[in-house]
Design a protein around this motif. Structure first.
Motif, PDB file in Angstrom:
ATOM      1  N   THR A 159      43.323  41.873  43.350  1.00  0.00           N
ATOM      2  CA  THR A 159      43.713  40.913  42.317  1.00  0.00           C
ATOM      3  C   THR A 159      42.585  39.912  42.070  1.00  0.00           C
ATOM      4  O   THR A 159      41.718  39.714  42.927  1.00  0.00           O
ATOM      5  N   PHE A 160      42.659  39.289  40.912  1.00  0.00           N
ATOM      6  CA  PHE A 160      41.686  38.251  40.561  1.00  0.00           C
ATOM      7  C   PHE A 160      41.652  37.190  41.661  1.00  0.00           C
ATOM      8  O   PHE A 160      40.582  36.737  42.070  1.00  0.00           O
ATOM      9  N   ASN A 161      42.852  36.806  42.150  1.00  0.00           N
ATOM     10  CA  ASN A 161      42.927  35.744  43.161  1.00  0.00           C
ATOM     11  C   ASN A 161      42.417  36.181  44.537  1.00  0.00           C
ATOM     12  O   ASN A 161      41.990  35.347  45.319  1.00  0.00           O
ATOM     13  N   MET A 162      42.501  37.465  44.864  1.00  0.00           N
ATOM     14  CA  MET A 162      42.067  37.922  46.187  1.00  0.00           C
ATOM     15  C   MET A 162      40.609  38.372  46.221  1.00  0.00           C
ATOM     16  O   MET A 162      40.024  38.503  47.304  1.00  0.00           O
ATOM     17  N   PRO A 194      37.573  37.015  45.701  1.00  0.00           N
ATOM     18  CA  PRO A 194      36.578  36.288  46.511  1.00  0.00           C
ATOM     19  C   PRO A 194      36.856  36.371  48.004  1.00  0.00           C
ATOM     20  O   PRO A 194      35.914  36.409  48.808  1.00  0.00           O
ATOM     21  N   TYR A 223      44.464  41.266  33.131  1.00  0.00           N
ATOM     22  CA  TYR A 223      43.649  40.105  33.496  1.00  0.00           C
ATOM     23  C   TYR A 223      43.706  39.767  34.982  1.00  0.00           C
ATOM     24  O   TYR A 223      42.782  39.170  35.523  1.00  0.00           O
ATOM     25  N   ALA A 224      44.805  40.109  35.650  1.00  0.00           N
ATOM     26  CA  ALA A 224      44.993  39.682  37.040  1.00  0.00           C
ATOM     27  C   ALA A 224      44.453  40.699  38.042  1.00  0.00           C
ATOM     28  O   ALA A 224      44.499  40.475  39.237  1.00  0.00           O
ATOM     29  N   ILE A 225      43.963  41.836  37.541  1.00  0.00           N
ATOM     30  CA  ILE A 225      43.579  42.946  38.420  1.00  0.00           C
ATOM     31  C   ILE A 225      42.098  43.268  38.267  1.00  0.00           C
ATOM     32  O   ILE A 225      41.622  43.445  37.143  1.00  0.00           O
TER      33      ILE A 225
END
Lengths: 169, 455
Positions: free
Chosen positions: A94-97, A99, A131-133
């Motif tokens: 995911t975008f959030n994971m 980094p 967008y989130a992936i």
């Protein structure tokens, strides 16, 4: 506790797929020298979930139950990437994971490898890119090996681990 | 009045904010130019995550809210983007400048912060826990999630119900049957069909099997987090047996694709034999584990959620039933006729949640006996009618709520509220008076989902 030990003795060992142990003995013989050099005899895995449904993690946890008992093969899940040889990456990155997965990989001492787990990281699961992936993971990491399935069952995961050991030696 | 969920949708001219209680539904229209409304978080503290999420998703502002930080969007998420707006159609985002998130923290002489996660030491889903510590004692915990956010709500827009099904099945792997049954009920409402009793029974059997697998896993992991590994070895074997039964019945170890409006043949004899063996093993486990005082030293009075707090935070499922709240979506005629008994404990601690799980396994085994039957009924599905549909199911964690709007045959808005989304917000209340070493134990006793929470 005495009742527990009675039951324990009565039931004996329930671990299955003993053939994996003999397969490992063969592999060990083939690659002993290189394994000793690369892994000091065992393989340490850092599991990172980058956005899965948790089924892949449940199957990795199942690897420790008495039927599979992964550690008899000298393959361990470790608590820190700094103890690991391999990053086992599940989920859609995911975008959030993203980094944090990159951080974890950077912490693994070389030589190091990435194995992707399940259909998500290679975008073969029913999820669609949005967008989130950030999957497929191959666009962000150098992936050595892949374990297909949604989720792959514990035995399949074990077999691919052995295949992986053979391949990298 | 129990608060259930609060969510928004975009209409032609307005935003609509829907607030769902157990007794009524409130709908409010907001202008798109100035989408501002009053917060509910002063009365219902758990409304705050719903409202912070609506701000991230749509840009709606909640007046007088005690917390206006982003929820789903993290440090590198581009500013000013609201992905659930119709106009938003980007399929890729570049990480923008890192803007630090301001954690809730208690300051003071000798007080320090401990950051845990998103990646944890075990094989666990990612999420972040921020502790304010005075030595061993936890002064405060902030739970911060949404690392797994996959944009599921947006992903499902514009799809037919059939196209959406494989994705809905995979929102939360541990609760897939509950999600599928929620989906089933919405489909049947939309196609105006009745579910044949025989299919309802098979589906209910599968849902109880999923619950048993989840609870058995926890019965192993909770003692394991208190240093008693033998319980994990024992219970994880039973969980594996149950998972293999699920595979035998559905062709899949987690039951993906299992709720298909058809009944398939079941070897009832061997299933019954397995249920008997399982019951014997669980009763043995109960007797064995109850007799280990050093374990209960760790369980009793650890991580208490009082009845009053549980009511105030509208908690659900196992957590609610362990704090004395009688709340379960299975409390209906169909389930009661098949032997449902509500599990209940009142001490609200780790021990209570552990005992609720034990009670529920024993009750689920009994119900599965009653649901079991040889049957091959199938239902051919009619086409769906446009409308707004809602459904509820008691998953292994708690009450699952799903809503789907269908317009011109495709999904216009999909929203699901996993029980974890509410229970996570009550986790910090259980930390008072506990030491940080007990956090994994308390967390595991609730065993909430990250994937279902993050969407």
């Amino acid at each position: 506790m005495i009742k527990f030990w009675n039951k324990r003795v009565q039931e004996g060992i329930v671990t299955e797929s003993k053939e994996l142990e003999s397969e490992l003995t063969v592999i060990k013989k083939e690659i002993q020298e290189r394994v000793t050099k690369k892994f000091a005899g065992s393989l340490a895995i850092r599991m990172v979930d980058s956005g899965s449904c948790n089924a892949c993690e449940a199957e990795c946890n199942a690897l420790s139950n008495p039927y599979y008992d992964l550690e008899r093969l000298g393959i361990y899940f470790v608590a820190s990437p700094r103890h690991a040889d391999v990053m086992l990456l599940s989920g859609l990155l995911t975008f959030n994971m993203t980094p944090h997965a990159k951080d974890a990989y950077a912490q693994i001492p070389a030589p190091k490898w990435i194995i992707t787990l399940g259909d998500c990281p290679v975008m073969q699961a029913p999820f669609e890119k949005n967008y989130a992936i950030n999957a497929p993971v191959g666009e962000h990491f150098h992936v050595t090996h892949h374990i297909a399935g949604c989720p792959p069952n514990p035995l399949e995961i074990m077999q691919v681990f052995l295949e992986f050991i053979r391949k990298i030696s | 009045m129990r608060f259930i969920a609060r969510y928004a949708k975009e209409l032609e001219e307005n935003f609509e904010v829907i607030t769902l209680y157990d007794e009524r539904i409130d709908k409010e229209l907001l202008s798109k130019e100035k989408p501002i409304t009053q917060t509910l978080s002063r009365k219902y503290p758990v409304a705050i995550w719903f409202e912070r999420k609506m701000h991230d998703d749509f840009g709606i502002v909640f007046h007088d809210a005690f917390d206006t930080r982003p929820l789903v969007h993290q440090e590198r998420f581009p500013q000013g983007l609201h992905p659930l707006l119709r106009a938003f159609n980007q399929v890729h985002l570049d990480a923008s400048k890192y803007l630090p998130y301001k954690y809730e923290a208690i300051d003071g002489d000798g007080v320090f912060q401990v950051a845990v996660g998103p990646i944890h030491a075990g094989i666990i889903e990612p999420g972040h826990f921020q502790f304010s510590q005075a030595g061993e004692a936890i002064l405060h915990l902030e739970v911060r999630h949404f690392y797994k956010n996959r944009g599921i709500e947006k992903m499902l827009e514009g799809k037919t119900l059939q196209e959406a099904k494989p994705i809905i099945e995979r929102i939360s792997g541990n609760e897939t049957l509950a999600y599928q049954i929620c989906y089933r009920d919405i489909y049947l409402q939309a196609s105006q069909q009745e579910l044949p009793l025989a299919i309802a029974k098979r589906n209910a059997l599968l849902l109880e099997l999923e619950r048993i697998i989840h609870h058995l896993t926890d019965l192993g992991f909770i003692p394991n987090d208190a240093g008693f590994g033998a319980a994990l070895t024992f219970a994880s074997r039973l969980a594996e047996d149950a998972r293999r039964k699920l595979q035998e019945l559905t062709g899949h170890r987690f039951g993906f694709g299992a709720i298909d409006f058809k009944n398939h043949s079941i070897d009832t004899l061997s299933f019954k034999a397995w249920l008997h063996a399982l019951q014997k093993d669980v009763l043995y486990f109960q007797e064995w584990i109850t007799d280990i005082p050093s374990l209960w030293d760790r369980f009793d009075t650890t991580g208490i959620l009082s009845f009053d707090e549980a009511i105030k935070y509208n908690v659900l499922g196992v957590v609610a039933r362990a704090s004395g709240i009688s709340q379960d979506r299975r409390l209906n005629k169909f389930y009661i006729e098949h032997g449902f008994k509500m599990a209940s404990e009142t001490s609200g601690d780790v021990a209570a949640r552990f005992k609720v799980r034990l009670q529920e396994i024993i009750n689920s085994i009994e119900m599965m006996h009653n649901f079991l039957q040889e049957d091959t009924t199938s239902l051919s599905l009619e086409s769906v009618k446009d409308g707004e549909y809602m459904s509820f199911v008691e998953s292994s964690i708690g009450e699952l709520f799903m809503t789907i709007d269908i317009k011109e045959g495709v999904i216009e808005r999909f929203y699901v509220r996993d029980p974890s989304f509410i229970n996570w917000q009550a986790l910090h209340l259980m930390m008072q008076g506990n030491i940080i070493a007990d956090f994994p134990l308390i967390n595991k006793s609730c065993d909430l989902s990250y994937a279902g929470n993050d969407l």
